[in-house]
Design an enzyme around this catalytic site. Sequence first.
Site, PDB file in Angstrom:
ATOM      1  N   VAL A   1       7.085  23.709 -19.039  1.00 57.77           N
ATOM      2  CA  VAL A   1       5.749  23.519 -19.622  1.00 57.77           C
ATOM      3  C   VAL A   1       5.447  24.651 -20.605  1.00 57.77           C
ATOM      4  O   VAL A   1       4.961  24.418 -21.713  1.00 57.77           O
ATOM      5  CB  VAL A   1       4.654  23.454 -18.528  1.00 57.77           C
ATOM      6  CG1 VAL A   1       3.269  23.405 -19.153  1.00 57.77           C
ATOM      7  CG2 VAL A   1       4.874  22.234 -17.628  1.00 57.77           C
TER       8      VAL A   1
ATOM      9  N   ARG B   1       8.394  37.437 -16.982  1.00 58.67           N
ATOM     10  CA  ARG B   1       8.815  38.486 -16.043  1.00 58.67           C
ATOM     11  C   ARG B   1      10.002  39.270 -16.545  1.00 58.67           C
ATOM     12  O   ARG B   1      10.108  40.464 -16.317  1.00 58.67           O
ATOM     13  CB  ARG B   1       9.191  37.844 -14.705  1.00 58.67           C
ATOM     14  CG  ARG B   1       7.986  37.501 -13.897  1.00 58.67           C
ATOM     15  CD  ARG B   1       8.360  37.049 -12.509  1.00 58.67           C
ATOM     16  NE  ARG B   1       7.137  36.644 -11.835  1.00 58.67           N
ATOM     17  CZ  ARG B   1       7.089  35.949 -10.727  1.00 58.67           C
ATOM     18  NH1 ARG B   1       8.203  35.582 -10.137  1.00 58.67           N
ATOM     19  NH2 ARG B   1       5.936  35.628 -10.187  1.00 58.67           N
TER      20      ARG B   1
ATOM     21  N   PHE C   1      -5.161  20.655 -13.609  1.00 52.11           N
ATOM     22  CA  PHE C   1      -4.651  19.482 -14.314  1.00 52.11           C
ATOM     23  C   PHE C   1      -3.403  18.962 -13.618  1.00 52.11           C
ATOM     24  O   PHE C   1      -2.502  19.728 -13.267  1.00 52.11           O
ATOM     25  CB  PHE C   1      -4.306  19.790 -15.778  1.00 52.11           C
ATOM     26  CG  PHE C   1      -3.747  18.583 -16.490  1.00 52.11           C
ATOM     27  CD1 PHE C   1      -4.576  17.538 -16.846  1.00 52.11           C
ATOM     28  CD2 PHE C   1      -2.384  18.459 -16.740  1.00 52.11           C
ATOM     29  CE1 PHE C   1      -4.075  16.394 -17.452  1.00 52.11           C
ATOM     30  CE2 PHE C   1      -1.861  17.317 -17.344  1.00 52.11           C
ATOM     31  CZ  PHE C   1      -2.717  16.284 -17.700  1.00 52.11           C
ATOM     32  N   TRP C   2      -3.353  17.638 -13.434  1.00 57.94           N
ATOM     33  CA  TRP C   2      -2.224  16.982 -12.780  1.00 57.94           C
ATOM     34  C   TRP C   2      -1.861  15.766 -13.597  1.00 57.94           C
ATOM     35  O   TRP C   2      -2.614  14.791 -13.649  1.00 57.94           O
ATOM     36  CB  TRP C   2      -2.619  16.586 -11.359  1.00 57.94           C
ATOM     37  CG  TRP C   2      -1.505  16.030 -10.538  1.00 57.94           C
ATOM     38  CD1 TRP C   2      -0.165  16.153 -10.754  1.00 57.94           C
ATOM     39  CD2 TRP C   2      -1.638  15.258  -9.333  1.00 57.94           C
ATOM     40  NE1 TRP C   2       0.541  15.517  -9.759  1.00 57.94           N
ATOM     41  CE2 TRP C   2      -0.329  14.951  -8.872  1.00 57.94           C
ATOM     42  CE3 TRP C   2      -2.726  14.805  -8.597  1.00 57.94           C
ATOM     43  CZ2 TRP C   2      -0.101  14.214  -7.729  1.00 57.94           C
ATOM     44  CZ3 TRP C   2      -2.489  14.069  -7.455  1.00 57.94           C
ATOM     45  CH2 TRP C   2      -1.183  13.785  -7.015  1.00 57.94           C
TER      46      TRP C   2
ATOM     47  N   ASN D   1       8.440  30.835 -19.981  1.00 52.76           N
ATOM     48  CA  ASN D   1       9.786  30.339 -20.199  1.00 52.76           C
ATOM     49  C   ASN D   1      10.109  29.124 -19.326  1.00 52.76           C
ATOM     50  O   ASN D   1      11.244  28.657 -19.312  1.00 52.76           O
ATOM     51  CB  ASN D   1      10.815  31.447 -19.964  1.00 52.76           C
ATOM     52  CG  ASN D   1      10.787  31.913 -18.522  1.00 52.76           C
ATOM     53  OD1 ASN D   1       9.707  31.985 -17.934  1.00 52.76           O
ATOM     54  ND2 ASN D   1      11.927  32.213 -17.956  1.00 52.76           N
TER      55      ASN D   1
ATOM     56  N   TYR E   1       2.941  17.382  -1.344  1.00 54.64           N
ATOM     57  CA  TYR E   1       2.504  16.744  -2.593  1.00 54.64           C
ATOM     58  C   TYR E   1       1.068  16.273  -2.441  1.00 54.64           C
ATOM     59  O   TYR E   1       0.561  16.097  -1.338  1.00 54.64           O
ATOM     60  CB  TYR E   1       3.440  15.563  -2.861  1.00 54.64           C
ATOM     61  CG  TYR E   1       3.383  15.002  -4.263  1.00 54.64           C
ATOM     62  CD1 TYR E   1       3.615  15.803  -5.361  1.00 54.64           C
ATOM     63  CD2 TYR E   1       3.118  13.654  -4.475  1.00 54.64           C
ATOM     64  CE1 TYR E   1       3.597  15.275  -6.649  1.00 54.64           C
ATOM     65  CE2 TYR E   1       3.102  13.114  -5.748  1.00 54.64           C
ATOM     66  CZ  TYR E   1       3.335  13.931  -6.839  1.00 54.64           C
ATOM     67  OH  TYR E   1       3.317  13.402  -8.096  1.00 54.64           O
TER      68      TYR E   1
END
Lengths: 324, 324
Positions: free
Chosen positions: A153, A173, A261-262, A150, A52
């Site tokens: 987000v 996919r 972006f976090w 899918n 992380y």
Amino acid sequence: MEALEIIQKEEGLEGVTLNKSHISPPKEDDVIVQMKACPINVADLAILSGHYGLALSFPKALGNEGAGTVVAKGALVKSLEIGDQVIMIKGLGSWATYLKKKEEAFIKVPNFFPESLACFTRSALMTAFRLLQDFQKENSLKTVIQNASNGAVGLSVIALAKAKGIKTINIIRNPSQKEELIQRGADYVLLEDAIFQNKFDLGEIPNADLALDAIGGPYADLFAEKLTQNGVIVSYGSLSKKPIEIKSRALIYKNITLKGFWVTKWLESLSKDEASKSFSELFSTLKDSSFEIPIDRAYPLKDFKEALAHAKRGSRKGKIIFNP
Amino acid sequence: MEALEIIQKEEGLEGVTLNKSHISPPKEDDVIVQMKACPINVADLAILSGHYGLALSFPKALGNEGAGTVVAKGALVKSLEIGDQVIMIKGLGSWATYLKKKEEAFIKVPNFFPESLACFTRSALMTAFRLLQDFQKENSLKTVIQNASNGAVGLSVIALAKAKGIKTINIIRNPSQKEELIQRGADYVLLEDAIFQNKFDLGEIPNADLALDAIGGPYADLFAEKLTQNGVIVSYGSLSKKPIEIKSRALIYKNITLKGFWVTKWLESLSKDEASKSFSELFSTLKDSSFEIPIDRAYPLKDFKEALAHAKRGSRKGKIIFNP
């Protein structure tokens, strides 16, 4: 008050255990929330494996987000009432039956957001909202292209873009998901294999101003071909675990910008008022939508090992959540 | 007036020829310049091979930049006088004995800039100037890290950073160039092999706010390790011809931004006044510097094939230029 919570004592799945703790009555600006629905996100799996972005010390309470109901509050708490539906927006520890935190860690969610959607607001929905909002110039975003369409987000991007009148080009996919995405409001749905083989010679598809990358590897270079001059690519995940690849000429000649972006870092930078405002905008954007994020299975806290193993598998039909 | 110019009739070196043309007297805002020094740049080689960012039609006059002297001008020309030292800042065709273009294609260069430096102003020097100027937040740039540090842009970055009080961390391939870079004002000089093996465990080197990449491949990922939070990487070249690689986590967790810069596009976006202002700032920044860019060899126009072959070789001791 007794609470069960999932904590991690040392790195890896072996270090994870169910802990019984005592929660004392709320003081001053404390709030106690009975947690109802708490997703297992990619960020949680990253925390578990030690990959992380923040260095976290052991033991740590697990769970990045979740929705619940206020059951007790301190005398100084102004923004929340007992009975309010809330989500946790700061810190860790959502995977618990009861959670005591400062008022600023929670935010009220209107009742038209069911618990099963509220629990995804902090991460998936807010990430999608910010991706569409913060990386466009002068409200001029017409078309966005994304992969992992899918995912939680990705589906949120489709719903929010639809509500905002932005067209979406969605790469997936599995051909069997195409119909569902169209029904959810996706404007274009393309298959990954076909795209990497034939590029965008697949009919009349507009160029995009913004590309959203949750996968990494060669996607950025592919997106660059479909972006307009000065277009932006934002990375918000790395499902392939491969470095992003992009040709210099896309950056130099087409003036493409690549950013990250976090949502956790973004939330940390906000005051409670700023966060409230931003969540209100998000809620009202989806007020008249019947949007939901599919849940493959909900587990009780005690089955956390099975739940985490399930969340790690790629071939799910939706998110894995805890119903504490 | 007769002029010799190097033109390209079709793609590749075989299509390049020396052309004799007739130049009629200048009308209105025309200026005729006798060219004195004209570099062969990477951009020129890209044009020759058809890999340039702009689609250009044949036949085309070659040469992106060059310095010369005004020998004739139309009645409406205000900014230039006969005898002025000028550089070509727009369009192509600098590889010529005499060049007739509109006034806006040229800009006056003060006499303290020798011809041998003036001829590099439009590309190498202005690229370095903009890289240091345009990608920093609120004039807060303290330290810049770059590769290809002994290239024309790299040396310009060292000189301009020195003049502006910005520290430079410079990566080079050949240890024998280290001493020269230190003498030119480089603060830190590191060897590429050592850096890729040992990362930055090489003594006390500050973190950088800005990274300049002329090479591509794995450099962006290396730079990301040495950048501060919110740092920026700018690509202005691709000497390795390999795609840029960068881990998503650098973008997401460290909020690194990856951008490109192309001086030709930047110049096109400017009015004559804006361009003049920008060049004036560049000239005055280097007024008291003894900066020069090394020239390996100067060729007459007629030896263009030898000159171009020489420019393509990696192992040069400096730039290749034409002295028309």
